[in-house]
Structure formats: C-alpha cells, structure tokens
Design a protein around this motif. Structure first.
Motif, PDB file in Angstrom:
ATOM      1  N   CYS A  81       0.845  -1.207   0.000  1.00  0.00           N
ATOM      2  CA  CYS A  81       0.000   0.000   0.000  1.00  0.00           C
ATOM      3  C   CYS A  81       0.875   1.251   0.000  1.00  0.00           C
ATOM      4  CB  CYS A  81      -0.898   0.001   1.236  1.00  0.00           C
ATOM      5  SG  CYS A  81      -1.963  -1.432   1.360  1.00  0.00           S
ATOM      6  N   THR A 106      -0.697   0.302  -8.979  1.00  0.00           N
ATOM      7  CA  THR A 106      -0.531  -0.570 -10.115  1.00  0.00           C
ATOM      8  C   THR A 106       0.703  -1.430  -9.834  1.00  0.00           C
ATOM      9  OG1 THR A 106      -1.504   1.168 -11.468  1.00  0.00           O
ATOM     10  CG2 THR A 106      -0.160  -0.387 -12.648  1.00  0.00           C
ATOM     11  N   ARG A 175      -6.765  12.967   4.732  1.00  0.00           N
ATOM     12  CA  ARG A 175      -5.413  13.572   4.812  1.00  0.00           C
ATOM     13  C   ARG A 175      -5.397  14.892   5.596  1.00  0.00           C
ATOM     14  NH1 ARG A 175      -2.430  10.699   1.334  1.00  0.00           N
ATOM     15  NH2 ARG A 175      -3.518   9.681  -0.384  1.00  0.00           N
ATOM     16  N   TYR A 204      -7.992   1.831 -13.611  1.00  0.00           N
ATOM     17  CA  TYR A 204      -9.346   1.288 -13.388  1.00  0.00           C
ATOM     18  C   TYR A 204     -10.103   1.193 -14.716  1.00  0.00           C
ATOM     19  CZ  TYR A 204      -9.163   2.240  -8.304  1.00  0.00           C
ATOM     20  OH  TYR A 204      -8.851   2.249  -6.969  1.00  0.00           O
TER      21      TYR A 204
HETATM   22  N1  LIG Z   1      -5.902   7.108  -1.748  1.00  0.00           N
HETATM   23  C1  LIG Z   1      -6.748   6.503  -2.565  1.00  0.00           C
HETATM   24  O1  LIG Z   1      -7.859   6.986  -2.837  1.00  0.00           O
HETATM   25  C2  LIG Z   1      -6.402   5.183  -3.171  1.00  0.00           C
HETATM   26  C3  LIG Z   1      -7.455   4.384  -3.618  1.00  0.00           C
HETATM   27  C4  LIG Z   1      -7.194   3.151  -4.166  1.00  0.00           C
HETATM   28  C5  LIG Z   1      -5.876   2.762  -4.311  1.00  0.00           C
HETATM   29  N2  LIG Z   1      -4.835   3.548  -3.923  1.00  0.00           N
HETATM   30  C6  LIG Z   1      -3.462   3.033  -4.115  1.00  0.00           C
HETATM   31  O2  LIG Z   1      -2.884   2.708  -2.861  1.00  0.00           O
HETATM   32  C7  LIG Z   1      -1.469   2.918  -2.896  1.00  0.00           C
HETATM   33  C8  LIG Z   1      -1.075   3.863  -1.804  1.00  0.00           C
HETATM   34  O3  LIG Z   1      -1.790   5.080  -1.984  1.00  0.00           O
HETATM   35  P1  LIG Z   1      -2.201   5.996  -0.745  1.00  0.00           P
HETATM   36  O4  LIG Z   1      -3.172   6.970  -1.260  1.00  0.00           O
HETATM   37  O5  LIG Z   1      -2.554   5.150   0.422  1.00  0.00           O
HETATM   38  O6  LIG Z   1      -0.797   6.721  -0.471  1.00  0.00           O
HETATM   39  P2  LIG Z   1      -0.400   7.524   0.824  1.00  0.00           P
HETATM   40  O7  LIG Z   1       0.651   8.482   0.421  1.00  0.00           O
HETATM   41  O8  LIG Z   1      -1.620   7.999   1.537  1.00  0.00           O
HETATM   42  O9  LIG Z   1       0.278   6.414   1.769  1.00  0.00           O
HETATM   43  C9  LIG Z   1       1.481   5.773   1.447  1.00  0.00           C
HETATM   44  C10 LIG Z   1       2.157   5.383   2.762  1.00  0.00           C
HETATM   45  O10 LIG Z   1       3.302   4.600   2.444  1.00  0.00           O
HETATM   46  C11 LIG Z   1       4.357   4.999   3.307  1.00  0.00           C
HETATM   47  N3  LIG Z   1       5.629   4.632   2.697  1.00  0.00           N
HETATM   48  C12 LIG Z   1       6.292   5.249   1.698  1.00  0.00           C
HETATM   49  N4  LIG Z   1       7.414   4.565   1.396  1.00  0.00           N
HETATM   50  C13 LIG Z   1       7.460   3.485   2.219  1.00  0.00           C
HETATM   51  C14 LIG Z   1       8.387   2.423   2.390  1.00  0.00           C
HETATM   52  N5  LIG Z   1       9.489   2.318   1.665  1.00  0.00           N
HETATM   53  N6  LIG Z   1       8.079   1.495   3.321  1.00  0.00           N
HETATM   54  C15 LIG Z   1       6.992   1.587   4.082  1.00  0.00           C
HETATM   55  N7  LIG Z   1       6.075   2.589   3.965  1.00  0.00           N
HETATM   56  C16 LIG Z   1       6.327   3.521   3.042  1.00  0.00           C
HETATM   57  C17 LIG Z   1       4.167   6.502   3.444  1.00  0.00           C
HETATM   58  O11 LIG Z   1       4.842   7.003   4.575  1.00  0.00           O
HETATM   59  C18 LIG Z   1       2.645   6.596   3.566  1.00  0.00           C
HETATM   60  O12 LIG Z   1       2.229   6.497   4.907  1.00  0.00           O
HETATM   61  C19 LIG Z   1      -1.158   3.452  -4.299  1.00  0.00           C
HETATM   62  O13 LIG Z   1      -0.747   2.403  -5.107  1.00  0.00           O
HETATM   63  C20 LIG Z   1      -2.502   4.019  -4.759  1.00  0.00           C
HETATM   64  O14 LIG Z   1      -2.636   4.024  -6.148  1.00  0.00           O
HETATM   65  C21 LIG Z   1      -5.074   4.743  -3.320  1.00  0.00           C
END
Ligand SMILES: NC(=O)c1ccc[n+]([C@@H]2O[C@H](COP(=O)([O-])OP(=O)(O)OC[C@H]3O[C@@H](n4cnc5c(N)ncnc54)[C@H](O)[C@@H]3O)[C@@H](O)[C@H]2O)c1
Length: 382
Positions: A81, A106, A175, A204
């Motif tokens: 994630c 992805t 956020r 998607y």
């Molecule tokens: N936010 C959305 O609406 C959403 C919806 C569906 C899918 N996604 C997918 O989920 C994934 C994450 O997105 P998000 O929105 O949660 O991002 P985000 O930025 O909210 O969270 C990412 C987290 O990963 C942590 N991180 C970064 N590098 C790291 C590492 N090396 N090891 C451990 N943790 C690490 C960051 O500190 C952060 O807390 C992406 O692939 C995104 O496409 C997001």
C-alpha cells in the motif's frame, strides 16, 4: 503447510497511508475476517506511523523498516500500500523473502518489470494478485454478458475516463486530520515514477474496458501537463507528471476505444465504459433504457460491514488472494496477466505520445466467459 505459523494467513500491511488504513487495516481488523486472516505486521517509514496504526487496529507488530516486516516469520503475505513507484522493488523483495503479494495498484510501471516479477513469482511458487479487480463488479460482468450474447450487435467503439484526479488526492478528507495517521502527504501522486492519473486511475478504466472488450492491439496517445502545482495544507506541491492524457485504442476487428484522464470534466461516469454496438448501446450503466446496476449487487466478500465501508473493492482483491492461498483453487480475475496488459497499454501510451508513433501491444490475458459470468451473477448479482 499453507502458513508459516497457525491456521490463519499472517498479513503484513506495507504502508499505513490512506489505503493501508482504509482498505487493509480497517477491513482486515473486522471480527468476521479473523478465522481467515490475522494482522501480523504493519510498516511505514514515517517514524511512529506504523506503531500508531498497530495500536489502533490490533496489529501484532509495527515496524519502521520494510526489511523488518519481511523478516517476520508470522507474515505469510503482504498487501503493498505504498506509492506506485516503489511497487516493483518492494514486490521483488517480498518474493525473495517468500511472501505472497497483493498489489494495491498498479503492480509495476513498466511491462519489463511486470515480466520479471511474474517470472520470479512462478519460479518460487508464490501467488500475486493485483488490484483493481474491476471484473468483480456485477455491472461490468453484465456489459460483457450483453456483448457475448450479441445483444449490442457488433461492437464499434467505447469510451471511458476520469476528471479532477489530482485534486481528489489533495482533498481526501482522510489527509486533513491532525494526528500521524490522518495527515499523510499525497506529494508522490504528482512525482515520477508512478505518479499521475495514468497509473492511479486510468488503470481502473483500462481494467474495465479490456476486461469487457478484450485485449488492446495498438495504442496511440496525446499527453501533457496542465496544472503546474497543488496546494496541500499550505504547502505547494509541484506537479511533475502529465495530468491530461488521452489514449486511442485499437482492439480486434476495428473496434476502437478512447480513455481520457484530465484535471477537469468527464463524459462517462465512473470507471465503466460506454459501449456502442451496431444494434445496442451501454451508456452510463444503462442498456437500451435498462439500468445495469441492481440493488443487492455485491462483490463476493462484500457482506456485513464490508458492504458499507469505504475502499471495499481493494478489500475484495485482498480477500481474493487470501482465498486463493487457502484453497489453492482458481486464479482470481484480478491477476498478474491482466495487470501486465494494462501496464503495457499505459507505458506504450506514454511512448506513443512522446514519439508520435502508434505502438503495438503483444501482451494478453484470459477473458471471462459466459458461464463464469452467469455463475457470478447468480451468486452475487441482485
Ligand atoms: N488514496 C486513494 O484513494 C487510493 C485508492 C485506491 C488505491 N490507492 C493506491 O494505494 C497505494 C497507496 O496510496 P495511498 O493513497 O494510500 O498513499 P499515501 O501516500 O496515503 O500512503 C502511502 C504510505 O506509504 C508509506 N511509505 C512510503 N514509502 C514506504 C516504504 N518504503 N516502506 C513503508 N512505507 C512507506 C508513506 O509514509 C505513507 O504512509 C497506491 O498504489 C494508490 O494508487 C489509493
């Protein structure tokens, strides 16, 4: 032995940001999942975030380092994630450590990386599921069913896409809190590699369109940057990725598709395509006046609270991996071959836009047949 320890799959959640919390931890900590999955570990490189997440959602261990999570023998599988640009490397590390993987989404940013990852998983006998499993939505199954039954006639063209993508992540309510779990900065969505709407949301649209119509054979594209920067809680985030990209797709037999992603405007609603055939059309999830979505439609794991909670499509994909490992049954529809095909289209689209040359696509994947669709609609359709 299915699991390293005990009778439930030990899940490691990699990244406790928006989706790590809302899709993985909130769903997997529900009581009804505990007979199948146990939250073994969570990691996040922001100091204190993993511990806070572990305390909030009853996870056994919180780690700052990903390596420490991978070294934890209670972790059988990981749900990745983190930002998309990290997925390939983190996926390779997970396979090296003997862990199964769910990618939230992805899987990689290039086809070459997808090939390497798939080959490695196969050689190690490990399973990978890659979001988004768009063909688990009943509406997408119904569009493909209409096509297979010939009710649209010969399909001619199709369109889908998204608007206001960048601002969506800036404004995600999740956020804008004041603690370490609710103040995650979305800057990576605007940076290379892995940022931009193609890997984030066009993915998607492409999973849905190709899952319904079949594999793409050629892609041509226009792509550019429109919005220079975004304001996140007073901080200016420079946008370094194209935020306006239109793909022109060629399928078999002169069937064409358009998939757009732009900072404003939307013609199609949601991620499901409009499809026009010589004798019928699907527009906005309506087929010749009949609504394709029905009350009671649900994905296979959307029962109880999960049906009402956010990001449950991601939870669905995670549970597809969990069941696949537990039962060693049929490969889920959110599989690596489909994910690789979509990555190939996105990567080839960027290349087409840069060079002005239409690109050929050679990857493919297995499509859903009528019998499978009917079986799923009988069980999960309203
Ligand atoms: N936010 C959305 O609406 C959403 C919806 C569906 C899918 N996604 C997918 O989920 C994934 C994450 O997105 P998000 O929105 O949660 O991002 P985000 O930025 O909210 O969270 C990412 C987290 O990963 C942590 N991180 C970064 N590098 C790291 C590492 N090396 N090891 C451990 N943790 C690490 C960051 O500190 C952060 O807390 C992406 O692939 C995104 O496409 C997001």
């Amino acid at each position: 032995m299915k699991y390293n320890v005990g009778n439930q799959l030990g899940m490691g959640v990699v990244g406790a940001g928006a989706i790590g919390i809302n899709a993985a931890l909130k769903h997997l900590s529900q009581a009804d999942v505990q007979d199948k999955v146990h939250l073994a570990a969570v990691c996040d490189l922001v100091q204190g975030r993993a511990d806070a997440a572990a305390a909030a959602y009853g996870v056994d261990k919180g780690y700052t380092g990903y390596e420490a999570l991978l070294a934890d023998k209670n972790v059988d599988a990981v749900t990745i994630c983190t930002p998309i640009g990290m997925h390939f490397e983190q996926g390779m590390m997970a396979l090296d450590a003997g862990k199964h993987i769910h990618f939230n989404k992805t899987m990689t940013t290039t086809k070459a990386e997808a090939d390497i990852l798939i080959a490695k998983a196969e050689s190690k006998g490990l399973k990978i599921v890659a979001s988004p499993g768009q063909m688990y939505w009943a509406v997408n199954q119904r569009i493909r069913k209409l096509l297979l039954e010939g009710r649209l006639g010969r399909p001619v063209w199709s369109i889908c896409g998204t608007g206001s993508v960048g601002s969506y992540h800036i404004n995600e309510p999740y956020r804008h809190g004041n603690d370490i779990l609710t103040n995650t900065n979305p800057a990576w969505y605007f940076k290379k590699p892995g940022g931009g709407p193609q890997y984030d949301v066009t993915v998607y649209c492409l999973h849905a369109m190709t899952g319904i119509l079949g594999p793409v054979r050629k892609v041509s594209a226009m792509s550019g940057r429109v919005v220079p920067s975004f304001d996140f809680r007073g901080e200016q985030i420079a946008n370094e990725m194209d935020d306006s990209t239109t793909l022109m797709l060629e399928f078999d037999e002169n069937l064409f598709g358009v998939v757009y992603a732009a900072p404003v405007g939307a013609v199609a609603d949601g991620f499901s395509p409009y499809v026009y055939g010589l004798s019928g059309k699907v527009e906005g999830l309506v087929f010749n006046g009949e609504k394709l979505g029905r009350p009671g439609d649900h994905m296979p794991h959307h029962f109880g609270e999960h049906g009402k909670m956010g990001e449950n499509h991601v939870y669905e994909d995670i549970m597809q991996l969990v069941d696949w490992i537990a039962e060693d049954g049929k490969k889920p529809y959110c599989n690596v071959e489909h994910a690789r095909h979509v990555i190939d289209i996105i990567e080839s689209g960027y290349r087409a836009a840069e060079t002005g040359q239409t690109q050929s696509i050679a990857t493919g994947f297995d499509l859903l047949g009528l019998e499978e669709i009917n079986g799923m609609l009988e069980q999960y359709g309203g």
